[in-house]
Motif scaffolding. Structure first.
Motif, PDB file in Angstrom:
ATOM      1  N   THR A  26       0.884  -1.070  -0.129  1.00 43.14           N
ATOM      2  CA  THR A  26      -0.087   0.107   0.011  1.00 43.14           C
ATOM      3  C   THR A  26       0.762   1.040   0.019  1.00 43.14           C
ATOM      4  O   THR A  26       0.188   2.279  -0.153  1.00 43.14           O
ATOM      5  CB  THR A  26      -0.986  -0.052   1.362  1.00 43.14           C
ATOM      6  N   THR A  37      -2.830   0.074  -5.757  1.00 37.01           N
ATOM      7  CA  THR A  37      -3.112  -0.452  -4.175  1.00 37.01           C
ATOM      8  C   THR A  37      -4.534  -1.428  -4.168  1.00 37.01           C
ATOM      9  O   THR A  37      -5.358  -1.188  -4.781  1.00 37.01           O
ATOM     10  CB  THR A  37      -3.477   0.670  -3.332  1.00 37.01           C
ATOM     11  N   ASP A  39      -7.517  -3.568  -2.905  1.00 34.95           N
ATOM     12  CA  ASP A  39      -8.437  -3.678  -2.143  1.00 34.95           C
ATOM     13  C   ASP A  39      -8.271  -4.615  -0.734  1.00 34.95           C
ATOM     14  O   ASP A  39      -7.396  -5.565  -1.196  1.00 34.95           O
ATOM     15  CB  ASP A  39      -9.948  -3.661  -2.345  1.00 34.95           C
ATOM     16  N   GLU A  40      -8.746  -4.631   0.277  1.00 31.84           N
ATOM     17  CA  GLU A  40      -8.153  -5.394   1.499  1.00 31.84           C
ATOM     18  C   GLU A  40      -8.669  -6.680   1.163  1.00 31.84           C
ATOM     19  O   GLU A  40      -7.970  -7.746   1.760  1.00 31.84           O
ATOM     20  CB  GLU A  40      -9.152  -4.798   2.916  1.00 31.84           C
ATOM     21  N   THR A  41      -9.662  -7.120   0.565  1.00 31.66           N
ATOM     22  CA  THR A  41     -10.070  -8.404   0.408  1.00 31.66           C
ATOM     23  C   THR A  41      -9.187  -9.274  -0.547  1.00 31.66           C
ATOM     24  O   THR A  41      -8.695 -10.247  -0.199  1.00 31.66           O
ATOM     25  CB  THR A  41     -11.461  -8.443  -0.262  1.00 31.66           C
TER      26      THR A  41
END
Length: 173
Positions: A26, A37, A39-41
């Motif tokens: 990130t 970047t 995504d969190e998933t």
């Protein structure tokens, strides 16, 4: 499983390395010429896939944390994915460790270990056009530019070519 060089130790990534992994994926200084970047998933899925135990005949990534021997500080990650006898290498370093030959040292050490322990002699790296620092690392590690794939992907809405590098190890002393 550990790999050691003059200044570094590399050991398998663990669940405790999540914050390092997030930082590496990130931080704009790290990823600007690698990828957008995630995504969190997607990031969590990628991290969990790196925790899968690696074996020479597996289809998983070998992911190792790069650690400074003197300070014990975690600096980044390195590793490879083996397919059809060719190990595609990758590495990410935190910005404070850029420009100090840690990328070169970690990649050289990893390839030497892979060759001596597992007989892996063929290596590939994909570098985004403009990532001159990574291209220098690969050159110092004996890679040569094999091909350029124009307009291979987008980062930040801009299209980039991929530079494909190869190396064949003949022998280590």
């Amino acid at each position: 499983m550990k790999v050691s060089t003059q200044r570094l130790t590399m050991s398998l990534i663990t669940e405790g390395d999540w914050s390092l992994f997030v930082s590496l994926h990130t931080n704009p200084q790290v990823i600007q010429l690698c990828f957008d970047t995630p995504d969190e998933t997607v990031l969590k899925s990628k991290f969990e896939s790196r925790l899968t135990p690696w074996e020479a005949n597996s289809n998983t990534w070998l992911c190792m944390v790069i650690i400074d021997k003197l300070s014990g500080q975690k600096m980044g990650v390195t590793g490879f994915h083996l397919e059809d006898g060719i190990a595609e290498v990758g590495y990410l370093l935190l910005p404070e460790f850029h420009g100090k030959s840690y990328g070169t040292e970690s990649l050289s050490g990893l390839m030497e270990w892979a060759y001596l322990e597992h007989g892996i002699a063929h290596y590939k790296a994909v570098v985004t056009e403009g990532n001159i620092a990574s291209e220098r690392v690969l050159g110092k590690c004996g890679f040569h530019l094999d091909m350029i794939i124009p307009e291979a992907h987008m980062i930040g809405g801009k299209t980039y070519s991929d530079h494909i590098y190869f190396r064949k190890i003949e022998t280590y002393k």
